[in-house]
Design an enzyme around this catalytic site. Sequence first.
Site, PDB file in Angstrom:
ATOM      1  N   ALA A   7       0.848  -1.201   0.000  1.00 52.46           N
ATOM      2  CA  ALA A   7       0.000   0.000   0.000  1.00 52.46           C
ATOM      3  C   ALA A   7       0.876   1.241   0.000  1.00 52.46           C
ATOM      4  O   ALA A   7       1.971   1.246   0.589  1.00 52.46           O
ATOM      5  CB  ALA A   7      -0.890  -0.002   1.237  1.00 52.46           C
TER       6      ALA A   7
ATOM      7  N   GLY B  25       0.590  -5.292   0.887  1.00 51.47           N
ATOM      8  CA  GLY B  25      -0.448  -5.513  -0.130  1.00 51.47           C
ATOM      9  C   GLY B  25       0.105  -6.087  -1.426  1.00 51.47           C
ATOM     10  O   GLY B  25      -0.630  -6.732  -2.180  1.00 51.47           O
TER      11      GLY B  25
ATOM     12  N   GLU C 126       0.123  -9.654  -0.767  1.00 49.90           N
ATOM     13  CA  GLU C 126      -1.279 -10.097  -0.730  1.00 49.90           C
ATOM     14  C   GLU C 126      -1.855 -10.250  -2.139  1.00 49.90           C
ATOM     15  O   GLU C 126      -2.655 -11.151  -2.393  1.00 49.90           O
ATOM     16  CB  GLU C 126      -2.118  -9.106   0.081  1.00 49.90           C
ATOM     17  CG  GLU C 126      -1.793  -9.154   1.566  1.00 49.90           C
ATOM     18  CD  GLU C 126      -2.603  -8.151   2.353  1.00 49.90           C
ATOM     19  OE1 GLU C 126      -2.462  -6.943   2.073  1.00 49.90           O
ATOM     20  OE2 GLU C 126      -3.387  -8.566   3.213  1.00 49.90           O
TER      21      GLU C 126
ATOM     22  N   GLU D 206       3.093  -5.343   7.490  1.00 45.15           N
ATOM     23  CA  GLU D 206       2.167  -4.346   8.053  1.00 45.15           C
ATOM     24  C   GLU D 206       2.393  -4.085   9.532  1.00 45.15           C
ATOM     25  O   GLU D 206       2.216  -2.957  10.009  1.00 45.15           O
ATOM     26  CB  GLU D 206       0.715  -4.805   7.833  1.00 45.15           C
ATOM     27  CG  GLU D 206       0.225  -4.673   6.393  1.00 45.15           C
ATOM     28  CD  GLU D 206       0.523  -5.871   5.511  1.00 45.15           C
ATOM     29  OE1 GLU D 206       1.361  -6.716   5.918  1.00 45.15           O
ATOM     30  OE2 GLU D 206      -0.063  -5.973   4.425  1.00 45.15           O
TER      31      GLU D 206
HETATM   32  N1  COA Z   1       4.472   3.450  -0.191  1.00 43.07           N
HETATM   33  C1  COA Z   1       4.864   4.645  -0.659  1.00 43.07           C
HETATM   34  N2  COA Z   1       6.109   4.850  -1.112  1.00 43.07           N
HETATM   35  C2  COA Z   1       6.974   3.854  -1.080  1.00 43.07           C
HETATM   36  C3  COA Z   1       6.642   2.580  -0.594  1.00 43.07           C
HETATM   37  C4  COA Z   1       5.313   2.397  -0.129  1.00 43.07           C
HETATM   38  N3  COA Z   1       4.874   1.216   0.312  1.00 43.07           N
HETATM   39  N4  COA Z   1       7.715   1.792  -0.682  1.00 43.07           N
HETATM   40  C5  COA Z   1       8.710   2.522  -1.223  1.00 43.07           C
HETATM   41  N5  COA Z   1       8.259   3.769  -1.465  1.00 43.07           N
HETATM   42  C6  COA Z   1       8.987   4.908  -2.041  1.00 43.07           C
HETATM   43  C7  COA Z   1      10.003   5.481  -1.076  1.00 43.07           C
HETATM   44  O1  COA Z   1       9.383   6.375  -0.184  1.00 43.07           O
HETATM   45  C8  COA Z   1      10.952   6.157  -2.048  1.00 43.07           C
HETATM   46  O2  COA Z   1      10.387   7.394  -2.449  1.00 43.07           O
HETATM   47  P1  COA Z   1      11.316   8.706  -2.552  1.00 43.07           P
HETATM   48  O3  COA Z   1      12.267   8.392  -3.681  1.00 43.07           O
HETATM   49  O4  COA Z   1      10.336   9.792  -2.879  1.00 43.07           O
HETATM   50  O5  COA Z   1      11.983   8.836  -1.217  1.00 43.07           O
HETATM   51  C9  COA Z   1      10.926   5.249  -3.267  1.00 43.07           C
HETATM   52  O6  COA Z   1       9.743   4.453  -3.150  1.00 43.07           O
HETATM   53  C10 COA Z   1      12.105   4.302  -3.302  1.00 43.07           C
HETATM   54  O7  COA Z   1      12.112   3.596  -2.057  1.00 43.07           O
HETATM   55  P2  COA Z   1      13.417   3.490  -1.121  1.00 43.07           P
HETATM   56  O8  COA Z   1      12.959   3.131   0.248  1.00 43.07           O
HETATM   57  O9  COA Z   1      14.261   4.699  -1.273  1.00 43.07           O
HETATM   58  O10 COA Z   1      14.138   2.272  -1.852  1.00 43.07           O
HETATM   59  P3  COA Z   1      15.008   1.114  -1.208  1.00 43.07           P
HETATM   60  O11 COA Z   1      15.455   0.288  -2.373  1.00 43.07           O
HETATM   61  O12 COA Z   1      16.009   1.663  -0.265  1.00 43.07           O
HETATM   62  O13 COA Z   1      13.972   0.258  -0.304  1.00 43.07           O
HETATM   63  C11 COA Z   1      11.928  -0.989   0.162  1.00 43.07           C
HETATM   64  C12 COA Z   1      12.858  -0.384  -0.910  1.00 43.07           C
HETATM   65  C13 COA Z   1      10.732  -1.572  -0.576  1.00 43.07           C
HETATM   66  C14 COA Z   1      12.699  -2.090   0.923  1.00 43.07           C
HETATM   67  C15 COA Z   1      11.500   0.104   1.156  1.00 43.07           C
HETATM   68  O14 COA Z   1      11.066   1.226   0.417  1.00 43.07           O
HETATM   69  C16 COA Z   1      10.370  -0.324   2.055  1.00 43.07           C
HETATM   70  O15 COA Z   1      10.609  -1.018   3.028  1.00 43.07           O
HETATM   71  N6  COA Z   1       9.112   0.106   1.757  1.00 43.07           N
HETATM   72  C17 COA Z   1       7.967  -0.136   2.577  1.00 43.07           C
HETATM   73  C18 COA Z   1       7.454  -1.546   2.361  1.00 43.07           C
HETATM   74  C19 COA Z   1       6.267  -1.834   3.272  1.00 43.07           C
HETATM   75  O16 COA Z   1       6.365  -1.904   4.481  1.00 43.07           O
HETATM   76  N7  COA Z   1       5.093  -2.044   2.633  1.00 43.07           N
HETATM   77  C20 COA Z   1       3.888  -2.402   3.324  1.00 43.07           C
HETATM   78  C21 COA Z   1       2.948  -1.254   3.389  1.00 43.07           C
HETATM   79  S1  COA Z   1       1.488  -1.722   4.310  1.00 43.07           S
END
Ligand code: COA
Length: 262
Positions: free
Chosen positions: A68, A113, A116, A136
């Site tokens: 999400a 998600g 999911e 989550e």
């Molecule tokens: N929602 C919104 N934006 C997200 C996102 C999410 N779920 N996951 C990544 N992004 C965005 C980051 O904020 C970043 O944006 P920015 O460039 O404007 O700062 C961009 O995507 C790149 O992500 P970044 O974290 O810089 O890349 P990374 O390779 O270091 O890490 C992940 C990637 C996926 C490991 C990390 O972003 C992450 O843990 N995301 C959350 C995952 C999560 O918990 N999802 C469940 C949501 S309920």
Amino acid sequence: MTEAYETIRYEHADGVATVTLNRPDVHNAMNETMRRELVRCFEHLITDDTVRVVVVTGAGGRAFSAGADIREFVAPQVPTVFREHRRRIDFRAVMDGCPQPIIAAIGGYAFGGGLELALACDVRIAASDARLGLTEIDLAIIPGGGGTQRLPRIVGRGKALEMILTGARIDAAEALRLGLVERVVPAGEALKAAQELARTLAAKAPVALRYAKEAVVKGLELPLADGLRLENDLATLLRTTEDRVEGAKAFLEKRPPRWAGR
Ligand code: COA
């Protein structure tokens, strides 16, 4: 045929539809527009008999989907509005109604998600660089897109609880060991492998392919005796198709079958 969407790409060729989550700048995180477009896309697929198999993947090569869109979490929500809204805009529930097999091609991150969505698919193929998790809990919420229900049905209660309670991010090899994915392929090759499998399935007799999925998926929700009854009914119906006669003739005449789809 290609349909216009803002956050997903939809392509259809030779009986295989490919749905690509297309917000690569945010690792294909799902915002409201994407959720609505996925509902629209899968509602269309349910009635499109020219599509035999569906592949779901993520754009950009680094993620299937990071889940999400966390930016949407910052505003507080009114509980009843959220609940009612979720009930209406649940693309994974629409996917459950799809008669076609759905294959997830998972490269890179599949979190929250995103995982999911993959769990709502029928077969999951992961690239060796895939990372999967229901994360989550680290945002003080729980999976709300079917994760608490579909994950234990796939990997069992203990492993599902371990993953959901810790929010662990596991690698492709571990996912394969758990039975969370069916196959692991080299990095960058998940989509190719999924499309190869999709083409293999798309060449099967169409009605038999749909009934095989229905027997397994619907049967899993039934007591065994009712599931066996469902299997028997579907198997009996398939005995009445032109394609059954064609399949037998093609075998005896040592030639490839030409399916009519009826
Ligand atoms: N929602 C919104 N934006 C997200 C996102 C999410 N779920 N996951 C990544 N992004 C965005 C980051 O904020 C970043 O944006 P920015 O460039 O404007 O700062 C961009 O995507 C790149 O992500 P970044 O974290 O810089 O890349 P990374 O390779 O270091 O890490 C992940 C990637 C996926 C490991 C990390 O972003 C992450 O843990 N995301 C959350 C995952 C999560 O918990 N999802 C469940 C949501 S309920």
